[in-house]
Motif scaffolding. Structure first.
Motif, short mmCIF file in Angstrom:
data_model
loop_
_atom_site.label_atom_id
_atom_site.label_comp_id
_atom_site.label_asym_id
_atom_site.label_seq_id
_atom_site.Cartn_x
_atom_site.Cartn_y
_atom_site.Cartn_z
N SER A 123 0.87 -1.18 0.00
CA SER A 123 0.00 0.00 0.00
C SER A 123 0.90 1.23 0.00
O SER A 123 1.91 1.25 0.72
CB SER A 123 -0.91 0.04 1.23
OG SER A 123 -1.81 -1.05 1.22
N PRO A 124 0.57 2.26 -0.76
CA PRO A 124 1.41 3.46 -0.76
C PRO A 124 1.33 4.16 0.59
O PRO A 124 0.31 4.12 1.26
CB PRO A 124 0.80 4.31 -1.88
CG PRO A 124 -0.61 3.84 -2.00
CD PRO A 124 -0.59 2.38 -1.66
N LYS A 129 0.89 8.68 -1.70
CA LYS A 129 -0.47 8.90 -2.21
C LYS A 129 -0.71 10.38 -2.49
O LYS A 129 -1.38 10.74 -3.45
CB LYS A 129 -1.48 8.39 -1.18
CG LYS A 129 -2.88 8.25 -1.71
CD LYS A 129 -3.01 7.14 -2.74
CE LYS A 129 -4.46 6.97 -3.16
NZ LYS A 129 -4.64 5.98 -4.22
N GLU A 130 -0.12 11.22 -1.67
CA GLU A 130 -0.25 12.66 -1.89
C GLU A 130 0.43 13.08 -3.19
O GLU A 130 -0.09 13.91 -3.94
CB GLU A 130 0.35 13.41 -0.70
CG GLU A 130 0.14 14.90 -0.72
CD GLU A 130 0.67 15.56 0.54
OE1 GLU A 130 1.22 16.68 0.41
OE2 GLU A 130 0.56 14.98 1.62
N PRO A 133 -1.83 10.68 -6.54
CA PRO A 133 -3.19 10.34 -6.11
C PRO A 133 -3.86 9.25 -6.94
O PRO A 133 -4.83 8.64 -6.48
CB PRO A 133 -3.94 11.67 -6.26
CG PRO A 133 -3.11 12.51 -7.16
CD PRO A 133 -1.69 12.09 -6.94
N TRP A 135 -2.47 6.44 -7.76
CA TRP A 135 -1.97 5.11 -7.39
C TRP A 135 -3.05 4.36 -6.62
O TRP A 135 -3.83 4.95 -5.86
CB TRP A 135 -0.73 5.24 -6.53
CG TRP A 135 0.51 5.52 -7.32
CD1 TRP A 135 0.60 5.82 -8.65
CD2 TRP A 135 1.84 5.56 -6.82
NE1 TRP A 135 1.89 6.03 -9.01
CE2 TRP A 135 2.69 5.87 -7.92
CE3 TRP A 135 2.42 5.35 -5.57
CZ2 TRP A 135 4.08 5.98 -7.78
CZ3 TRP A 135 3.79 5.46 -5.43
CH2 TRP A 135 4.62 5.77 -6.53
N ASP A 137 -4.83 2.02 -3.73
CA ASP A 137 -4.65 2.00 -2.28
C ASP A 137 -4.04 0.69 -1.80
O ASP A 137 -3.49 0.63 -0.69
CB ASP A 137 -6.00 2.21 -1.59
CG ASP A 137 -6.57 3.61 -1.84
OD1 ASP A 137 -5.76 4.55 -1.95
OD2 ASP A 137 -7.80 3.74 -1.92
#
Length: 202
Positions: A123-124, A129-130, A133, A135, A137
């Motif tokens: 999981s990123p 993720k920031e 976005p 990508w 979860d």
């Protein structure tokens, strides 16, 4: 080393020089037979190759660890190499690695292996993720997983030593903080390392 033939094509000459540890001083008259630009290009390539070979070398554990309790892993982010020593000193391995893409993502210091996972999921991190976005979860174990076939989880949150299915990343600044190895190499290291193995990143 003596080269019996008087005439060598330039690739054969350079290959012979690499394995013999010879300098690039060519035999008399050799340079005149080749285009000067080609010679310079291949000399530069050989110089870079020699520099890479000199930095990727075996090391002794004593400058980095006071003991080898539970084994020890040294990750050199400059030469992009991982060194492993077993506790009884019967095993020493040296593997090429990927390293973080920037200083901001690079962490150095002492940590240890706290968990071993075969077939890891991924999981990123929140910061990944920031930045990305789009990508997913969560990525299950398998050929699309960024952690490859095996992962060693470190005491630092989000940091791993893991495999990769994308072999182009090895030897490059290509990770978001973790250290990547070829899948066959992480599988071997996974077999040696244990929970509690010392880890030092320099």
């Amino acid at each position: 080393m003596t080269i019996a033939r008087k005439t060598l094509d330039r690739r054969a000459f350079l290959s012979t020089a690499v394995f013999a540890g010879a300098s690039l001083a060519a035999p008399a008259g050799f340079a005149q037979t080749l285009d000067a630009g080609v010679v310079q290009h291949e000399e530069n390539a050989y110089t870079n190759m020699r520099r890479n070979m000199s930095s990727f070398r075996a090391l002794e554990w004593q400058p980095y660890f006071s003991n080898l309790k539970n084994g020890a892993i040294l990750v050199d982010t400059v030469s992009r190499a991982l060194h492993y020593w077993s506790e009884d000193q019967s095993i020493y391995r040296l593997f090429p690695t990927s390293v973080p893409v920037s200083e901001e993502l690079t962490r150095r210091g002492r940590t240890e292996v706290i968990r071993k996972v075969e077939g890891p999921t991924w999981s990123p991190t929140p910061s990944m993720k920031e930045r990305n976005p789009d990508w997913p979860d969560f990525v299950p174990a398998g050929p699309d997983n960024p952690l490859g076939t095996h992962a060693l989880y470190l005491s630092w949150q989000y940091y791993r030593i893991h495999g990769t299915h994308d072999t182009r990343k090895i030897g490059r600044k290509s990770s978001n903080g973790c250290v990547g190895l070829y899948n066959e190499h992480i599988k071997e290291l996974f077999g040696y390392a244990k929970v509690g193995t010392q880890v030092l990143l320099i």
